[in-house]
Design a protein around this motif. Structure first.
Motif, PDB file in Angstrom:
ATOM      1  N   GLN A 110       0.830  -1.211   0.000  1.00 12.77           N
ATOM      2  CA  GLN A 110       0.000   0.000   0.000  1.00 12.77           C
ATOM      3  C   GLN A 110       0.863   1.258   0.000  1.00 12.77           C
ATOM      4  OE1 GLN A 110      -2.135   1.157   3.591  1.00 12.77           O
ATOM      5  NE2 GLN A 110      -4.035   1.324   2.409  1.00 12.77           N
ATOM      6  N   SER A 111       2.006   1.209   0.680  1.00 16.15           N
ATOM      7  CA  SER A 111       2.880   2.386   0.754  1.00 16.15           C
ATOM      8  C   SER A 111       3.443   2.769  -0.612  1.00 16.15           C
ATOM      9  CB  SER A 111       4.028   2.132   1.737  1.00 16.15           C
ATOM     10  OG  SER A 111       4.981   1.215   1.207  1.00 16.15           O
ATOM     11  N   TYR A 112       3.467   1.821  -1.555  1.00 16.55           N
ATOM     12  CA  TYR A 112       3.948   2.112  -2.904  1.00 16.55           C
ATOM     13  C   TYR A 112       2.823   2.542  -3.846  1.00 16.55           C
ATOM     14  CZ  TYR A 112       8.631   0.496  -1.836  1.00 16.55           C
ATOM     15  OH  TYR A 112       9.903   0.387  -1.304  1.00 16.55           O
ATOM     16  N   GLY A 113       1.606   2.655  -3.328  1.00 17.03           N
ATOM     17  CA  GLY A 113       0.509   3.192  -4.111  1.00 17.03           C
ATOM     18  C   GLY A 113      -0.190   2.204  -5.012  1.00 17.03           C
ATOM     19  N   VAL A 114      -0.082   0.912  -4.711  1.00 12.96           N
ATOM     20  CA  VAL A 114      -0.750  -0.071  -5.566  1.00 12.96           C
ATOM     21  C   VAL A 114      -2.257  -0.032  -5.342  1.00 12.96           C
ATOM     22  CG1 VAL A 114       1.266  -1.579  -5.532  1.00 12.96           C
ATOM     23  CG2 VAL A 114      -0.601  -1.981  -3.912  1.00 12.96           C
ATOM     24  N   THR A 115      -3.005  -0.368  -6.374  1.00 15.60           N
ATOM     25  CA  THR A 115      -4.457  -0.475  -6.242  1.00 15.60           C
ATOM     26  C   THR A 115      -4.875  -1.901  -5.937  1.00 15.60           C
ATOM     27  OG1 THR A 115      -4.545  -0.652  -8.657  1.00 15.60           O
ATOM     28  CG2 THR A 115      -5.014   1.494  -7.701  1.00 15.60           C
ATOM     29  N   THR A 116      -4.115  -2.872  -6.461  1.00 15.67           N
ATOM     30  CA  THR A 116      -4.357  -4.285  -6.179  1.00 15.67           C
ATOM     31  C   THR A 116      -3.013  -4.951  -5.916  1.00 15.67           C
ATOM     32  OG1 THR A 116      -6.297  -4.366  -7.630  1.00 15.67           O
ATOM     33  CG2 THR A 116      -5.301  -6.474  -7.028  1.00 15.67           C
ATOM     34  N   ALA A 117      -2.953  -5.774  -4.880  1.00 18.83           N
ATOM     35  CA  ALA A 117      -1.749  -6.550  -4.596  1.00 18.83           C
ATOM     36  C   ALA A 117      -2.166  -7.939  -4.143  1.00 18.83           C
ATOM     37  CB  ALA A 117      -0.893  -5.881  -3.530  1.00 18.83           C
ATOM     38  N   TYR A 118      -1.364  -8.934  -4.509  1.00 14.84           N
ATOM     39  CA  TYR A 118      -1.731 -10.328  -4.267  1.00 14.84           C
ATOM     40  C   TYR A 118      -0.545 -11.093  -3.707  1.00 14.84           C
ATOM     41  CZ  TYR A 118      -4.073 -14.823  -5.236  1.00 14.84           C
ATOM     42  OH  TYR A 118      -4.677 -16.055  -5.134  1.00 14.84           O
ATOM     43  N   ASN A 119      -0.818 -11.971  -2.759  1.00  9.48           N
ATOM     44  CA  ASN A 119       0.205 -12.793  -2.121  1.00  9.48           C
ATOM     45  C   ASN A 119       0.428 -14.072  -2.921  1.00  9.48           C
ATOM     46  OD1 ASN A 119       1.920 -13.553   0.215  1.00  9.48           O
ATOM     47  ND2 ASN A 119       0.364 -15.134   0.535  1.00  9.48           N
ATOM     48  N   LEU A 120       1.648 -14.270  -3.400  1.00 12.57           N
ATOM     49  CA  LEU A 120       2.014 -15.493  -4.112  1.00 12.57           C
ATOM     50  C   LEU A 120       2.629 -16.496  -3.132  1.00 12.57           C
ATOM     51  CD1 LEU A 120       3.477 -13.808  -7.330  1.00 12.57           C
ATOM     52  CD2 LEU A 120       1.305 -15.043  -7.141  1.00 12.57           C
ATOM     53  N   ASP A 121       3.104 -17.621  -3.645  1.00  6.55           N
ATOM     54  CA  ASP A 121       3.719 -18.626  -2.790  1.00  6.55           C
ATOM     55  C   ASP A 121       4.897 -18.008  -2.048  1.00  6.55           C
ATOM     56  OD1 ASP A 121       4.303 -21.056  -1.617  1.00  6.55           O
ATOM     57  OD2 ASP A 121       5.435 -21.794  -3.342  1.00  6.55           O
ATOM     58  N   GLY A 122       5.060 -18.359  -0.779  1.00  9.92           N
ATOM     59  CA  GLY A 122       6.125 -17.776   0.018  1.00  9.92           C
ATOM     60  C   GLY A 122       7.001 -18.834   0.648  1.00  9.92           C
ATOM     61  N   GLY A 123       7.508 -18.527   1.839  1.00  7.96           N
ATOM     62  CA  GLY A 123       8.403 -19.470   2.502  1.00  7.96           C
ATOM     63  C   GLY A 123       9.659 -19.696   1.693  1.00  7.96           C
ATOM     64  N   GLY A 124      10.072 -20.945   1.602  1.00  9.10           N
ATOM     65  CA  GLY A 124      11.284 -21.276   0.854  1.00  9.10           C
ATOM     66  C   GLY A 124      11.185 -21.013  -0.626  1.00  9.10           C
ATOM     67  N   SER A 125       9.962 -20.813  -1.137  1.00  5.18           N
ATOM     68  CA  SER A 125       9.790 -20.544  -2.570  1.00  5.18           C
ATOM     69  C   SER A 125      10.160 -19.119  -2.950  1.00  5.18           C
ATOM     70  CB  SER A 125       8.337 -20.810  -2.991  1.00  5.18           C
ATOM     71  OG  SER A 125       7.967 -22.147  -2.776  1.00  5.18           O
ATOM     72  N   SER A 126      10.094 -18.190  -1.984  1.00  9.85           N
ATOM     73  CA  SER A 126      10.246 -16.766  -2.291  1.00  9.85           C
ATOM     74  C   SER A 126      11.621 -16.460  -2.882  1.00  9.85           C
ATOM     75  CB  SER A 126      10.024 -15.928  -1.028  1.00  9.85           C
ATOM     76  OG  SER A 126       8.669 -15.948  -0.655  1.00  9.85           O
ATOM     77  N   THR A 127      11.615 -16.083  -4.152  1.00  8.53           N
ATOM     78  CA  THR A 127      12.865 -15.835  -4.874  1.00  8.53           C
ATOM     79  C   THR A 127      12.685 -14.676  -5.848  1.00  8.53           C
ATOM     80  OG1 THR A 127      13.401 -18.196  -4.782  1.00  8.53           O
ATOM     81  CG2 THR A 127      14.664 -16.854  -6.323  1.00  8.53           C
ATOM     82  N   MET A 128      13.657 -13.768  -5.867  1.00 11.95           N
ATOM     83  CA  MET A 128      13.694 -12.703  -6.865  1.00 11.95           C
ATOM     84  C   MET A 128      14.969 -12.855  -7.684  1.00 11.95           C
ATOM     85  SD  MET A 128      13.688  -8.506  -6.473  1.00 11.95           S
ATOM     86  CE  MET A 128      11.984  -8.384  -5.910  1.00 11.95           C
ATOM     87  N   TYR A 129      14.806 -12.821  -9.005  1.00 14.08           N
ATOM     88  CA  TYR A 129      15.913 -13.005  -9.956  1.00 14.08           C
ATOM     89  C   TYR A 129      15.987 -11.768 -10.843  1.00 14.08           C
ATOM     90  CZ  TYR A 129      18.058 -15.025 -14.247  1.00 14.08           C
ATOM     91  OH  TYR A 129      18.816 -15.293 -15.365  1.00 14.08           O
ATOM     92  N   PHE A 130      17.208 -11.270 -11.074  1.00 11.31           N
ATOM     93  CA  PHE A 130      17.360 -10.077 -11.907  1.00 11.31           C
ATOM     94  C   PHE A 130      18.708 -10.105 -12.606  1.00 11.31           C
ATOM     95  CE2 PHE A 130      18.572  -5.485 -12.269  1.00 11.31           C
ATOM     96  CZ  PHE A 130      17.641  -5.153 -13.246  1.00 11.31           C
ATOM     97  N   ASN A 131      18.685  -9.943 -13.927  1.00  6.52           N
ATOM     98  CA  ASN A 131      19.909  -9.882 -14.730  1.00  6.52           C
ATOM     99  C   ASN A 131      20.869 -11.034 -14.432  1.00  6.52           C
ATOM    100  OD1 ASN A 131      19.383  -7.725 -16.420  1.00  6.52           O
ATOM    101  ND2 ASN A 131      20.273  -6.198 -15.054  1.00  6.52           N
ATOM    102  N   GLY A 132      20.321 -12.239 -14.353  1.00  8.76           N
ATOM    103  CA  GLY A 132      21.156 -13.425 -14.210  1.00  8.76           C
ATOM    104  C   GLY A 132      21.548 -13.797 -12.804  1.00  8.76           C
TER     105      GLY A 132
END
Length: 305
Positions: free
Chosen positions: A257-279
């Motif tokens: 909400q602090s980033y001004g989104v109108t809709t936000a959704y929770n995806l799989d978390g825990g050990g699955s939570s991964t962000m990948y960027f530029n390799g």
């Protein structure tokens, strides 16, 4: 003798029943079961930008920009937790995609987020909803309907339409084919919805199943724009370590909400939570206690050509 026979039959029946139950559990949670193979939507180039992007590409360790895609990664700290924010702007919804592990739809077909992302030349990627761990729940990926059996859940699903907009819905209120007909190209059956119409949609005590309140989290949100561009916010938090405890659903909703989104959704978390960027994997996925490693998942959300 008859007494022994009766007990032998009883033991044999029990053994068969136990074997059947064991196989059923293995089939649901362990044994891979491929249904169909999916062609990748990109070339096999080893570079995420080679022969794909348009215009001049400018990139650093925390940013990427070309004529169609702009991504900036920042890191923050809240509630004794490290989180990573991807601020993404796209000129078209065609650059927001999903991909399946091993390019295969089925149950228990898994691969790490970074491996799936690399195979699809993704510039940016996060884990999806881990559809393959479930036998029900609508599955629509890149416009293809894979599963049309509804799930029994108190949580709504997230749909991304062909124009890049977000919509949440309950599977009891619609069919998978009706979603396809309405222009839905990707669905996610996890939840809950964190922000709806700009307002926090979860309570401070809400949690997914029996999970701990502080967890690694992955969430995706959309910001409405007036210039025709598509603006998304993705947040992944670390957790379950001494350095980063994790976020509650409410804390993730507050961040979104602090980033001004109108809709936000929770995806799989825990050990699955991964962000990948530029390799590279940006965050520190935790699969078991303080062990930093990626969990293999069934699907990802990614940005690319």
């Amino acid at each position: 003798m008859n007494f022994l026979k009766r007990h032998a039959y009883a033991l044999l029946f029990s053994a068969v029943l136990l074997g059947a139950n064991t196989y059923s559990l293995l089939k649901v949670f362990v044994i891979p079961s491929a249904v169909t193979t999916v062609a990748t939507s990109t070339s096999t180039s080893t570079s995420s930008t080679a022969s794909t992007s348009t215009g001049e590409v400018t990139q650093t360790d925390t940013s990427y920009k070309d004529d169609n895609i702009s991504i900036t990664i920042t890191t923050g700290q809240t509630s004794d937790t490290t989180y990573y924010v991807a601020d993404i702007t796209l000129s078209s919804a065609e650059y927001l995609k999903t991909a399946l592990a091993q390019n295969t739809y089925g149950t228990n077909i898994t691969e790490t987020t970074s491996s799936i992302a690399s195979s699809n030349n993704a510039i940016f990627a996060i884990n999806g909803d881990y559809y393959g761990a479930n036998s029900t729940g609508y599955v629509i990926k890149n416009g293809t309907l894979y599963r049309d059996t509804s799930r029994n859940s108190d949580y709504d699903d997230l749909a991304i339409l062909s124009d890049g907009s977000f919509m949440t819905y309950n599977e009891n209120d619609t069919t998978a084919q009706e979603l396809i007909d309405a222009g839905v190209v990707n669905t996610f059956a996890f939840g809950p919805t964190l922000v709806s119409n700009g307002e926090i949609a979860v309570s401070e005590s809400e949690e997914v199943g029996q999970a701990m309140s502080d967890n690694p989290r992955t969430a995706i949100g959309v910001i409405e724009t007036d210039d025709g561009s598509l603006h998304y916010i993705v947040i992944v938090s670390d957790g379950r370590t001494d350095e980063s405890s994790g976020l509650t659903l409410y804390e993730m909703a507050e961040l979104m909400q602090s980033y001004g989104v109108t809709t936000a959704y929770n995806l799989d978390g825990g050990g699955s939570s991964t962000m990948y960027f530029n390799g590279q994997v940006v965050n520190k996925p935790t699969t078991n206690g303080n062990t930093i490693s990626e969990r293999a998942v069934s699907d990802i959300v990614y940005i690319g050509y």
